[in-house]
Scaffold this active site. Structure first.
Site, PDB file in Angstrom:
ATOM      1  N   HIS A 158      -8.039  -4.574  -3.117  1.00  0.00           N
ATOM      2  CA  HIS A 158      -6.702  -4.515  -3.683  1.00  0.00           C
ATOM      3  C   HIS A 158      -5.770  -3.640  -2.833  1.00  0.00           C
ATOM      4  O   HIS A 158      -6.217  -2.841  -1.997  1.00  0.00           O
ATOM      5  CB  HIS A 158      -6.765  -3.988  -5.111  1.00  0.00           C
ATOM      6  CG  HIS A 158      -7.281  -5.001  -6.094  1.00  0.00           C
ATOM      7  ND1 HIS A 158      -7.372  -4.764  -7.445  1.00  0.00           N
ATOM      8  CD2 HIS A 158      -7.721  -6.280  -5.904  1.00  0.00           C
ATOM      9  CE1 HIS A 158      -7.847  -5.837  -8.059  1.00  0.00           C
ATOM     10  NE2 HIS A 158      -8.073  -6.771  -7.132  1.00  0.00           N
ATOM     11  N   GLU A 160      -3.917  -1.078  -3.564  1.00  0.00           N
ATOM     12  CA  GLU A 160      -4.049   0.380  -3.742  1.00  0.00           C
ATOM     13  C   GLU A 160      -5.181   0.937  -2.885  1.00  0.00           C
ATOM     14  O   GLU A 160      -5.047   1.990  -2.248  1.00  0.00           O
ATOM     15  CB  GLU A 160      -4.310   0.710  -5.224  1.00  0.00           C
ATOM     16  CG  GLU A 160      -3.190   0.268  -6.163  1.00  0.00           C
ATOM     17  CD  GLU A 160      -3.401  -1.114  -6.749  1.00  0.00           C
ATOM     18  OE1 GLU A 160      -2.984  -1.315  -7.904  1.00  0.00           O
ATOM     19  OE2 GLU A 160      -3.972  -1.995  -6.060  1.00  0.00           O
ATOM     20  N   CYS A 184      -5.696  -1.914 -11.584  1.00  0.00           N
ATOM     21  CA  CYS A 184      -6.864  -2.262 -12.398  1.00  0.00           C
ATOM     22  C   CYS A 184      -7.750  -1.026 -12.528  1.00  0.00           C
ATOM     23  O   CYS A 184      -7.477   0.029 -11.942  1.00  0.00           O
ATOM     24  CB  CYS A 184      -7.629  -3.411 -11.757  1.00  0.00           C
ATOM     25  SG  CYS A 184      -8.448  -2.955 -10.215  1.00  0.00           S
ATOM     26  N   CYS A 187      -9.106   0.322  -9.135  1.00  0.00           N
ATOM     27  CA  CYS A 187      -8.079   1.039  -8.357  1.00  0.00           C
ATOM     28  C   CYS A 187      -7.716   2.359  -9.029  1.00  0.00           C
ATOM     29  O   CYS A 187      -7.401   3.346  -8.353  1.00  0.00           O
ATOM     30  CB  CYS A 187      -6.842   0.162  -8.197  1.00  0.00           C
ATOM     31  SG  CYS A 187      -7.098  -1.229  -7.077  1.00  0.00           S
TER      32      CYS A 187
END
Length: 243
Positions: A158, A160, A184, A187
């Protein structure tokens, strides 16, 4: 044979002086000042082109400036004033996150993240994609499949995570992360462990999914502030032909 009249020093310097030479008294000559009984040509007095006070030193004469050049100076000053429609810091950082997202190969969700320190300096940028050295042509990009291993979720990194891993500083403690989607749970763990203190997100459209409920729980327990981004500029256009 006529001789060319000698210009006075003030005239040679392009200064505004009476056309008629003033008579200086011996006393005033010594003090370098103009006598009060100096007379101007009648046409100049009537027009008011040059007005002399009772007495002032000759070095008080200043260069003549036309009204046209004064207007040009004023206009130039007005043009030189700073623009007031520049991006705010928050709009700028979220825009960087959105621009970074354009690097993503994901056909469904392009997400970017931008990490900023307390001095408003960008210390990390990332977008969602496959891990380094793993072919994004061979790994799946599907959101659904009979076998979860045929979806992107077990493989993709992801935004992040990539922003934190791409940091250009020793750490990101105390920093703020700007991200398009609310993080999420995976993250959230990385954000907490890295020391980031503030999450600014654009959308929380998956708020009711278990992984995002867990994320909010973790971030709240860790004392990390989460704020929904409210842009001052709703739309930005990058025009490469503007330069």
């Amino acid at each position: 044979m006529s001789s060319t009249p000698t210009k006075r020093p003030a005239e040679a310097a392009g200064l505004c002086v009476p056309a008629k030479i003033c008579k200086l008294s011996d006393e005033n000559n010594a003090s370098n000042s103009v006598s009060k009984d100096c007379s101007l040509p009648r046409n100049l007095e009537d027009r008011g082109d040059c007005q002399l006070p009772d007495k002032f030193p000759l070095n008080a004469f200043s260069p003549c400036v036309s009204s046209q050049s004064q207007g040009q100076t004023t206009a130039a000053s007005a043009v030189a004033s700073k623009r007031d429609d520049y991006l705010s810091w928050s709009d700028y950082f979220m825009a960087v996150a959105f621009l970074s997202a354009q690097r993503s190969k994901d056909p469904n969700s392009q997400v970017g993240a931008c990490i900023v320190n307390s001095e408003n300096k960008i210390v990390g940028i990332g977008y969602n994609g496959m891990p380094n050295g793993c072919s994004d042509d061979e790994l799946p990009w599907s959101r659904t499949a009979e076998d979860k291993l045929d979806t992107k979720y077990p493989y993709v990194c992801h935004a992040e995570m990539n922003a934190i891993m791409n940091k250009n500083s020793a750490d990101v403690k105390g920093c703020t992360i700007y991200v398009a989607l609310f993080p999420c749970n995976e993250c959230a763990k990385l954000i907490i462990q890295s020391g980031i203190q503030h999450v600014i997100y654009m959308s929380d459209k998956y708020f009711d999914r278990p992984e995002f409920i867990a994320s909010r729980r973790l971030l709240t327990m860790a004392g990390i502030e989460c704020s929904k981004f409210v842009p001052k500029t709703s739309r930005l256009v990058i025009d490469f032909n503007s330069i």
